[in-house]
Every structure is written in structure tokens, then in C-alpha cells.
Enzyme design. Structure first.
Site, PDB file in Angstrom:
ATOM      1  N   ASP A  13      63.606  37.472 -55.439  1.00 30.45           N
ATOM      2  CA  ASP A  13      63.476  38.843 -55.994  1.00 30.45           C
ATOM      3  C   ASP A  13      63.115  39.779 -57.321  1.00 30.45           C
ATOM      4  O   ASP A  13      63.273  40.500 -56.285  1.00 30.45           O
ATOM      5  CB  ASP A  13      65.634  38.539 -56.399  1.00 30.45           C
ATOM      6  CG  ASP A  13      66.868  37.879 -55.051  1.00 30.45           C
ATOM      7  OD1 ASP A  13      66.047  38.025 -54.460  1.00 30.45           O
ATOM      8  OD2 ASP A  13      66.969  37.239 -55.132  1.00 30.45           O
ATOM      9  N   ASN A  82      68.821  46.720 -60.658  1.00 29.01           N
ATOM     10  CA  ASN A  82      69.818  45.953 -60.477  1.00 29.01           C
ATOM     11  C   ASN A  82      70.967  45.672 -61.751  1.00 29.01           C
ATOM     12  O   ASN A  82      71.688  46.518 -61.400  1.00 29.01           O
ATOM     13  CB  ASN A  82      68.843  43.813 -61.283  1.00 29.01           C
ATOM     14  CG  ASN A  82      69.128  42.755 -59.580  1.00 29.01           C
ATOM     15  OD1 ASN A  82      69.856  42.954 -59.081  1.00 29.01           O
ATOM     16  ND2 ASN A  82      68.659  41.954 -59.996  1.00 29.01           N
ATOM     17  N   ASP A  83      70.035  45.661 -62.881  1.00 28.89           N
ATOM     18  CA  ASP A  83      70.864  46.091 -63.967  1.00 28.89           C
ATOM     19  C   ASP A  83      70.350  46.484 -65.288  1.00 28.89           C
ATOM     20  O   ASP A  83      68.724  46.607 -65.550  1.00 28.89           O
ATOM     21  CB  ASP A  83      71.715  44.959 -65.018  1.00 28.89           C
ATOM     22  CG  ASP A  83      70.954  43.264 -64.719  1.00 28.89           C
ATOM     23  OD1 ASP A  83      69.667  43.629 -65.098  1.00 28.89           O
ATOM     24  OD2 ASP A  83      71.257  42.623 -64.153  1.00 28.89           O
ATOM     25  N   ARG A  92      72.588  34.855 -80.951  1.00 28.27           N
ATOM     26  CA  ARG A  92      74.055  35.179 -82.512  1.00 28.27           C
ATOM     27  C   ARG A  92      74.732  36.540 -81.270  1.00 28.27           C
ATOM     28  O   ARG A  92      73.546  37.148 -80.691  1.00 28.27           O
ATOM     29  CB  ARG A  92      72.892  35.943 -83.137  1.00 28.27           C
ATOM     30  CG  ARG A  92      72.523  37.289 -83.375  1.00 28.27           C
ATOM     31  CD  ARG A  92      71.698  37.017 -84.723  1.00 28.27           C
ATOM     32  NE  ARG A  92      70.484  37.888 -85.457  1.00 28.27           N
ATOM     33  CZ  ARG A  92      69.197  37.665 -85.471  1.00 28.27           C
ATOM     34  NH1 ARG A  92      69.089  36.183 -85.048  1.00 28.27           N
ATOM     35  NH2 ARG A  92      68.859  38.804 -85.418  1.00 28.27           N
ATOM     36  N   ASP A 111      76.845  37.930 -76.679  1.00 31.60           N
ATOM     37  CA  ASP A 111      75.591  38.111 -76.424  1.00 31.60           C
ATOM     38  C   ASP A 111      74.625  39.747 -76.116  1.00 31.60           C
ATOM     39  O   ASP A 111      73.881  39.567 -76.057  1.00 31.60           O
ATOM     40  CB  ASP A 111      75.674  37.178 -75.394  1.00 31.60           C
ATOM     41  CG  ASP A 111      76.024  35.629 -76.363  1.00 31.60           C
ATOM     42  OD1 ASP A 111      75.794  36.023 -77.462  1.00 31.60           O
ATOM     43  OD2 ASP A 111      75.846  34.584 -75.235  1.00 31.60           O
TER      44      ASP A 111
END
Length: 224
Positions: A13, A82-83, A92, A111
Site C-alpha cells: 500500500d 490516506n491521511d 510523549r 499522542d
């Protein structure tokens, strides 16, 4: 590339995501051949190439179009299939403020925050607890990653939404595009995410109803 009718992407992908970002502005469809593990947006398995690739090259099949995102940071516009993810490079929590249009919605302590398309809804966003959208959906998913403070559930927003993400300080934060392209995000900067005028185009040989069967096969267990 101006005279190219089809790009054949061979790999997983990640390879197909890269192909889509390159070909979408030119309107060229991609035929994905799976060599990776999941292959959620590929069309052919390695074993299918000999029998099915000639059909594709002969003009058979149909073209599926999918919504893409544009993420703007410091004047640079980055295309994502996708994003677009704001995340910390260290282990952290970070504070990420979400705005939709001119409305401040929440400040996540998390996160990271994922802004995903329907295609990306079966990727990182799904792993973070987000919903699955069908490929033809033009909606946008905003999904926090391990949110400690702020909204813990996804927001599903209409395609015309203008999404703003900002962090309060320099804290090793990056904007990550499709998990492949990273840009440093400083405390004074704001990421703006919108849907793109460009659409990813994929050549399909399977029936138009393929998605739900594929969803079950790849994510839901063994087919019966």
C-alpha cells in the site's frame, strides 16, 4: 508522463500511496499489484498478473475515484491519499488544538491527531479506533491518537470543512503525510487541511461491490 494512460504500481500500500500522489494531479489511473502484506488498495495479487494484467492493458475494467486531502503548512501544499497526521517524534503527549472553520472545537492532549480520507479510514485511523468509511465517501475523519484530554472519539466532517491543527510549543512535532513525508511543525505554525480538487484514480477489474467483501477478508477474519 503527459501521454501516460496507466501507471502499474508494484508493491504494498505504501507504493500505491506514493503512485497516487504523483498521478492524481495528472488524472492518470493506477493499477496496484500487491507484493506487500495487506494490500488494501491494490487490485491484483502476484498470482493474478499473468491472467489479469493483459485484460487491464486491453482496456477492461472501471476507474474508481477517491477523495484526497491537501495539507498546507507555511505556504507548502502537500497532497495526501490516506491521511495528514500531527504527531510527536518522541514518546510523549502533545497539545493539539482543533478548529473547524472559524470554530475552535477542542484541544487534545494526545499522542497525535489524524485527519483521514475514506481511504485512510482503514489505515492508521482505524488502528486508533476510528470508523470505516466506504471508498466513495467524501467525508473527512478527525481521529485523536490515545487522547488523554479532549474529545476521545472521532469526528466525521463534510468534505467542504476547513480543518485547522496547531500546537502550543516546539516539542518535536511533525506533520506526517501518508506516513511517508514529514514536515517539522513549530509552535507558531498552523496546519490547514481541506479536501483536494485532485482525485486518486484506480483501475479496478473486480465488481463495483468489491469493498465490503475485501473489508471482511482483510480485516474481519477468514471468509466462509
Amino acid at each position: 508522463m503527459p501521454e501516460t494512460d496507466l501507471v502499474v504500481g508494484i508493491g504494498g500500500d505504501g507504493t500505491i500511496l506514493h503512485c497516487a500522489r504523483v498521478t492524481a494531479p495528472r488524472g492518470i489511473p493506477v493499477l496496484g499489484v500487491k507484493l506487500g502484506q495487506l494490500g488494501f488498495i491494490t487490485e491484483l495479487n502476484e498470482s493474478d498478473v499473468e491472467s489479469l494484467l493483459p485484460r487491464a492493458l486491453a482496456g477492461e475494467g472501471w476507474v474508481e475515484e477517491r477523495t484526497m486531502l491537501e495539507a498546507t503548512l507555511d505556504g507548502e501544499v502537500l497532497l495526501a491519499l490516506n491521511d495528514a497526521v500531527v504527531r510527536c517524534t518522541a514518546v510523549r503527549l502533545i497539545d493539539v488544538t482543533l478548529e473547524v472553520g472559524d470554530q475552535r472545537v477542542t484541544t487534545y492532549r494526545a499522542d497525535g491527531v489524524i485527519v483521514a480520507t475514506a481511504t485512510g479510514s482503514t489505515a492508521y485511523s482505524l488502528a486508533a479506533g476510528g470508523p470505516v468509511l466506504v471508498p466513495e465517501s467524501t467525508d473527512i475523519v478527525v481521529q485523536p491518537v490515545s487522547s488523554h484530554i479532549g474529545l476521545r472519539h472521532a469526528l466525521v466532517l463534510p468534505r467542504e470543512s476547513v480543518i485547522g491543527l496547531s500546537v502550543s510549543r516546539n516539542d518535536g512535532v511533525v506533520l506526517s503525510i501518508d506516513g511517508q513525508v514529514d514536515r517539522e511543525l513549530r509552535g507558531s505554525e498552523r496546519v490547514t487541511v481541506t479536501t483536494s480538487a485532485h482525485r486518486a484514480r484506480f483501475l479496478r477489474l473486480r465488481p463495483r461491490t468489491y469493498f465490503l467483501g475485501s473489508l471482511h477478508e482483510k480485516l474481519g477474519g477468514t471468509r466462509t
